[in-house]
Scaffold this motif. Structure first.
Motif, PDB file in Angstrom:
ATOM      1  N   TRP A  84     -45.290 -49.521  73.745  1.00 18.10           N
ATOM      2  CA  TRP A  84     -45.751 -49.553  75.001  1.00 18.10           C
ATOM      3  C   TRP A  84     -47.020 -48.965  75.261  1.00 18.10           C
ATOM      4  O   TRP A  84     -47.332 -47.913  74.582  1.00 18.10           O
ATOM      5  N   ARG A  91     -46.748 -45.320  73.879  1.00 15.37           N
ATOM      6  CA  ARG A  91     -45.752 -44.714  73.371  1.00 15.37           C
ATOM      7  C   ARG A  91     -44.941 -45.640  72.308  1.00 15.37           C
ATOM      8  O   ARG A  91     -45.100 -46.937  72.330  1.00 15.37           O
ATOM      9  N   CYS A  93     -41.299 -46.536  71.468  1.00 22.08           N
ATOM     10  CA  CYS A  93     -39.668 -46.468  71.985  1.00 22.08           C
ATOM     11  C   CYS A  93     -38.577 -47.139  70.985  1.00 22.08           C
ATOM     12  O   CYS A  93     -39.115 -48.073  70.449  1.00 22.08           O
ATOM     13  N   VAL A  95     -35.209 -48.548  71.750  1.00 22.78           N
ATOM     14  CA  VAL A  95     -34.495 -48.894  72.768  1.00 22.78           C
ATOM     15  C   VAL A  95     -33.364 -49.711  72.431  1.00 22.78           C
ATOM     16  O   VAL A  95     -33.331 -50.797  71.533  1.00 22.78           O
ATOM     17  N   SER A 109     -35.181 -48.115  79.215  1.00 27.57           N
ATOM     18  CA  SER A 109     -35.063 -46.880  79.128  1.00 27.57           C
ATOM     19  C   SER A 109     -34.697 -46.735  77.732  1.00 27.57           C
ATOM     20  O   SER A 109     -33.945 -47.150  77.200  1.00 27.57           O
ATOM     21  N   PRO A 110     -35.872 -45.865  77.165  1.00 29.74           N
ATOM     22  CA  PRO A 110     -35.821 -45.622  75.530  1.00 29.74           C
ATOM     23  C   PRO A 110     -34.720 -44.563  74.989  1.00 29.74           C
ATOM     24  O   PRO A 110     -34.658 -43.615  75.994  1.00 29.74           O
ATOM     25  N   PHE A 113     -38.370 -41.706  72.046  1.00 26.45           N
ATOM     26  CA  PHE A 113     -39.695 -42.174  72.054  1.00 26.45           C
ATOM     27  C   PHE A 113     -40.663 -40.931  71.578  1.00 26.45           C
ATOM     28  O   PHE A 113     -40.309 -39.848  71.436  1.00 26.45           O
TER      29      PHE A 113
END
Length: 126
Positions: A84, A91, A93, A95, A109-110, A113
């Motif tokens: 991301w 970041r 992440c 997920v 929403s991870p 991360f």
């Protein structure tokens, strides 16, 4: 531009995974059109599936891709790996597919991360 950057991120991650986990088997499914995640990684008796995305800050995922990832996660281990970025902020992440929406998804929403695009973080996760 996103496609080119994503391919560079994948190539660099593959190199780092191969160096850190030489006894693991990494299989690429990138050209698959039937929703199969980008990679399967097998080691220590476990297979993990990874769908890799570069989000700037959103990413898109086809319906069949999300559905397949959700099914694999329910039966075993499958995650989206999202590199991301927004401006200078980056970041890495991890997920769960159940939080990924069909189409363009800016609000995933991870589970985990870290700051930056960090391949060592991914190696540790795998």
């Amino acid at each position: 531009m996103i496609g080119k950057r994503e391919s560079v991120l994948k190539r660099n991650l593959l190199k780092d995974l191969a160096l850190a986990l030489p006894k693991f088997f990494i299989l690429s499914h990138v050209d698959s059109q039937n929703g199969v995640p980008d990679w399967s990684i097998t080691g220590n008796g476990v297979t993990s599936w990874l769908e890799i995305k570069h989000a700037t800050p959103a990413f898109s995922s086809r319906g069949i891709q999300v559905l397949t990832a959700r099914r694999l996660a329910a039966a075993g281990r499958c995650r989206y790996l999202v590199f991301w970025e927004k401006g200078d902020e980056k970041r890495t992440c991890i997920v769960h597919p159940r939080t990924v929406c069909f189409g363009n998804n800016p609000t995933t929403s991870p589970e985990l991360f870290c700051d930056g695009h960090d391949n060592a973080f991914v190696v540790e996760y795998v």
